[in-house]
Design a protein around this motif. Sequence first.
Motif, short mmCIF file in Angstrom:
data_model
loop_
_atom_site.label_atom_id
_atom_site.label_comp_id
_atom_site.label_asym_id
_atom_site.label_seq_id
_atom_site.Cartn_x
_atom_site.Cartn_y
_atom_site.Cartn_z
N UNK A 63 8.63 -10.81 -1.09
CA UNK A 63 7.84 -9.98 -0.16
C UNK A 63 8.71 -9.58 1.03
N UNK A 64 9.44 -10.57 1.53
CA UNK A 64 10.30 -10.29 2.70
C UNK A 64 11.35 -9.25 2.36
N UNK A 65 11.97 -9.38 1.17
CA UNK A 65 13.05 -8.43 0.88
C UNK A 65 12.47 -7.04 0.62
N UNK A 66 11.24 -6.98 0.11
CA UNK A 66 10.58 -5.67 -0.06
C UNK A 66 10.31 -5.05 1.31
N UNK A 67 9.82 -5.86 2.23
CA UNK A 67 9.56 -5.36 3.59
C UNK A 67 10.85 -4.86 4.23
N UNK A 98 13.54 -3.75 2.66
CA UNK A 98 13.99 -2.50 2.04
C UNK A 98 13.23 -1.31 2.62
N UNK A 99 11.93 -1.48 2.84
CA UNK A 99 11.15 -0.40 3.44
C UNK A 99 11.55 -0.17 4.89
N UNK A 100 11.79 -1.28 5.60
CA UNK A 100 12.16 -1.16 7.02
C UNK A 100 13.45 -0.36 7.18
N UNK A 101 14.37 -0.56 6.22
CA UNK A 101 15.64 0.19 6.29
C UNK A 101 15.42 1.69 6.18
N UNK A 102 14.28 2.06 5.55
CA UNK A 102 13.96 3.51 5.45
C UNK A 102 12.92 3.90 6.50
N UNK A 103 12.85 3.04 7.55
CA UNK A 103 11.90 3.28 8.65
C UNK A 103 10.45 3.31 8.20
N UNK A 104 10.15 2.55 7.16
CA UNK A 104 8.76 2.47 6.71
C UNK A 104 8.27 1.05 6.93
N UNK A 105 6.97 0.90 7.15
CA UNK A 105 6.43 -0.44 7.38
C UNK A 105 5.43 -0.76 6.28
N UNK A 106 5.64 -1.91 5.62
CA UNK A 106 4.72 -2.28 4.53
C UNK A 106 3.38 -2.72 5.07
N UNK A 107 2.35 -2.31 4.36
CA UNK A 107 1.03 -2.91 4.60
C UNK A 107 0.60 -3.50 3.28
N UNK A 108 0.01 -4.68 3.35
CA UNK A 108 -0.32 -5.40 2.11
C UNK A 108 -1.82 -5.47 1.89
N UNK A 109 -2.21 -5.44 0.60
CA UNK A 109 -3.63 -5.69 0.26
C UNK A 109 -3.90 -7.18 0.41
N UNK A 128 0.82 -1.22 0.00
CA UNK A 128 0.00 0.00 0.00
C UNK A 128 0.85 1.27 0.00
N UNK A 129 2.11 1.13 0.40
CA UNK A 129 2.99 2.30 0.43
C UNK A 129 3.43 2.72 -0.97
N UNK A 130 3.88 1.73 -1.76
CA UNK A 130 4.48 2.09 -3.05
C UNK A 130 3.76 1.44 -4.23
#
Length: 438
Positions: free
Chosen positions: A106-110, A112-123, A92-94
């Motif tokens: 999915x894990x590596x996407x999460x 990558x976002x975590x490294x930028x202090x973002x948390x993925x939310x999925x549909x 939902x972020x990108x």
Amino acid sequence: MNEDLMDKIVALCKRRGFIYSGSEIYGGLGGTWDYGPLGVELKNNIKREWWKDMVQMRDDMVGVDAAIMMNPKVWEASGHVEAFTDPLVECKLCHERFRADHIEDIKSHEHAHAEKDKKCEWTEPQKFNLLVKAYLGVVEGKQSEIYLRGEITQGVHVNFKNVLDSTRVKIPFGIAQIGKAFRNEITPGNFTFRSREFEQMEVQYYITPDEKDDMKWFNYWKDFWMDWYVNLGIKKENLRFKEHEEGQRAHYAKAATDIEYNSPFGWSEFMGIHHRGDWDLSRHENYSGQSLKYKDSESGEEYTPWDIESSAGVDRSALFFLIDAYIEEDGRTILKLHPKLAPYKVAVFPLLANKPDLAKLAREIYEDLKKDFMVAWDDRGNIGGRYASQDEIGTPFCITVDFQSLKDNTVTVRDRDTTKQDRVKIVDLKDYLSVKIK
Ligand code: ATP
């Protein structure tokens, strides 16, 4: 993932003309690749070896080449319209989408976002049909919607009866085919590994519907393909079988196994061997209203045969052959491709380009060998540089015409893998090379 190795392979492919991005000068088209002068040779060699071993060498096999565009009912019958869907999840972020079953992505996407202090939310997972649509007909508005084939398999099954009626095949027998397939892959990537346009090599092997006998054939094809890839040079330790457990395979499949390759991006599917039972022929019989039964000429018995399918990707094969052959040794980069697969079998050099006698004799040898082999010519720079250039594209043999050649009609033949040189009579070159290549 060994990104370093993958980067080197991609760079080598572009630099030496194996593989380029599709429509590159226009910024590319995602998931498409163009094969350059060396890539097309490699791919043709893979297909030629495959066809030779499948059709030319076997009494129980014939080939077909079916159309890419097929009556859309084919895809209803095969179940692709309904079921050729991959559940997708979207970040939902990108808004990037991933196959719900590709947990690593999915894990590596999460991550990558975590490294930028973002948390993925999925549909929630959503279905997405992989068949590529096209429009056929010349009058705008009156065109009919068709699909480009999502697999080459169905072109064989729809010709089952034609082949029975026009040849003398008897069960068990196979129909082989090589050709393009198209899929709206959600996440193409890992170079050519997952493309939207790719080529497949398949055998549908029809057997009697006999529970006692069927696994014999399934196992036969599993072993056959493992040996086939090993005999063409893939290291055995880089290949493994991966059985599909009950819940992972199509509902009609009685058994399914992949052969996986230990690639820089992890163990990945190379090809599949699938026991499809009578699913395809029965469905086409129902949807077309035509009998697709086989009649045993001796017993008179009529039945719908079972199918053991072998399905391999030409592009994945080419990629894995390249990766497996890539070696850096004492400062040299070598593609240790099996001679049968190497784009050029041999290169011919005059020792010195500015000596007309040497150049003339080398040219004569080159022109003569060309009638039987793909031959490279090089008269630039020094011999060491020419060897290095051929090593990098996998040419197994280099012939040098030197001053001794002018006296005794012999040349040196240098072996890519050992770097040893043999002195061979010019008249014996073709035999020498033929034996070595086989
Ligand atoms: P995957 O799970 O990797 O998507 P699949 O199980 O859908 O593959 P099959 O439908 O069994 O693949 O296709 C048979 C073979 O065709 C595969 O083993 C592979 O070699 C090749 N293939 C399938 N999809 C692609 C693709 N998108 N790009 C390149 N080759 C492909």
